[in-house]
Scaffold this active site. Structure first.
Site: not given
Length: 349
Positions: A10-11, A13-15, A120, A204, A269, A296
């Site tokens: 995965g790449s 934002n978080w990746g 998540k 959450k 977000r 998404k």
């Protein structure tokens, strides 16, 4: 002994933010192979391939612009090729894509590979709830850990101080993963309640949608605090009903619990898009395009999956906040009626 090879699946934002940390640590610690592969879903950016841009400019210009990735992080457009020979797989893709990715990886991993999920969300299995780490672990036949916490990706990339939680049943594996990911500004606690840590990370996002509705409707800080507290109570109640292992309230006091809930309800977000939804009346899909670059939103989708599980078990009435978020997002219930759903909460009876 050769260092352990790491692949980031995965790449976004978080990746990309995690790739920055993992790449830096792998290049400095002897027991990791310095070359870290990162699977990138190939996209065309102004006539150039995204992988080519990452491998020459060392920046994910689409999902984490303005942040340099370590040069030892290598973008690979083929997920099987990226994962070949990896000892540690770090999963960080939107949860709706994980099934397809596991199907591609099946049969291509080396023996003794371990995985950690930063995803998540939850899935629906034949018997109700299915955690993403379970989906991956069962599909690929590998032991899975999870990492969840109050970790807004842009702030992690900016190296602002934060904490996170790793849920891992095997203490030695937990220590290895902590070494791979911990930095002076990204502090990690390892706990053994994998299920609880992961449930926190998924649920959450639903509460954050509710918090965003409050902001969009101008309800003020007291109301938002009540939504956050009631959301936390529903998270704990849900975990106690659905987790196969033990569920201690202490885990909810870790970064994966109350801290992640707070940061997501004020900064994430899901909150931001839900606020715009309440203010503008535009659909979630339209706002995803306008505000998230087409990425998404996890909250509404998780609310839908959860609602289906609660319906199946006849427990919808016990979770009015989760249910209200679902109804506003998918059944056309007016967002202005959101608070009515909380006025008769089981917590107050």
């Amino acid at each position: 002994m050769a260092g352990k090879k790491v692949c980031i699946v995965g790449s976004g934002n978080w990746g990309s933010a995690i790739a920055k940390i993992v790449g830096s640590n792998a290049s400095q610690l002897a027991h990791f192979d310095p070359r870290v592969t990162m699977w990138v879903f190939e996209e065309d950016i102004g006539g150039r391939k995204l992988t080519e841009i990452i491998n020459t400019q060392h920046e994910n210009v689409k999902y984490l612009p303005g942040h340099k990735l370590p040069p030892n992080v290598v973008a690979v457009p083929d997920v099987v090729q990226a994962a070949t020979g990896a000892d540690i797989l770090v999963f960080v893709v939107p949860h709706q894509f994980i099934g397809k990715i596991c199907d591609q990886l099946k049969g291509h991993l080396k023996a003794n590979t371990i995985g950690i999920s930063l995803i998540k969300g939850i899935d629906e299995g034949p018997n109700g709830l299915k955690l993403i780490s379970e989906v991956i672990g069962e599909s690929l036949g590998i032991p899975m850990s999870v990492l969840m916490g109050a970790n807004i990706a842009s702030e992690v990339a900016e190296e602002k101080f934060c904490e996170t939680t790793i849920g891992c049943k095997d203490p030695a594996q937990g220590q290895l993963l902590k070494e791979l990911m911990q930095t002076p500004n990204f502090r990690i606690t390892v706990v053994q309640e994998v299920d609880t840590v992961e449930i926190c990370g998924a649920l959450k996002n639903i509460v954050a949608v509710g918090a965003g509705f409050c902001d969009g409707l101008g309800f003020g800080d007291n109301t938002k605090a009540a939504v956050i507290r009631l959301g936390l109570m529903e998270m704990i109640a849900f975990a106690k009903l659905f987790c196969s292992g033990s569920v201690s309230s202490a885990t909810f006091l870790e970064s994966c619990g109350v801290a992640d809930l707070i940061t997501t309800c004020y900064g994430g977000r899901n909150r931001k898009v839900a606020e715009a939804f309440a203010r503008t009346g535009k659909s979630i899909e339209q706002l995803e395009k306008e505000m998230l670059n087409g990425q998404k939103l996890q909250g509404p989708q998780t609310a839908r999956e959860l609602h289906s599980i609660l319906q199946h078990k006849g427990l919808v009435d016990k979770f009015p906040l989760f249910t209200a978020v679902y109804k506003v997002c998918y059944e056309g219930q007016p967002v202005g009626e959101f608070i009515c759903c909380l006025q008769n909460h089981p917590e107050h009876m």
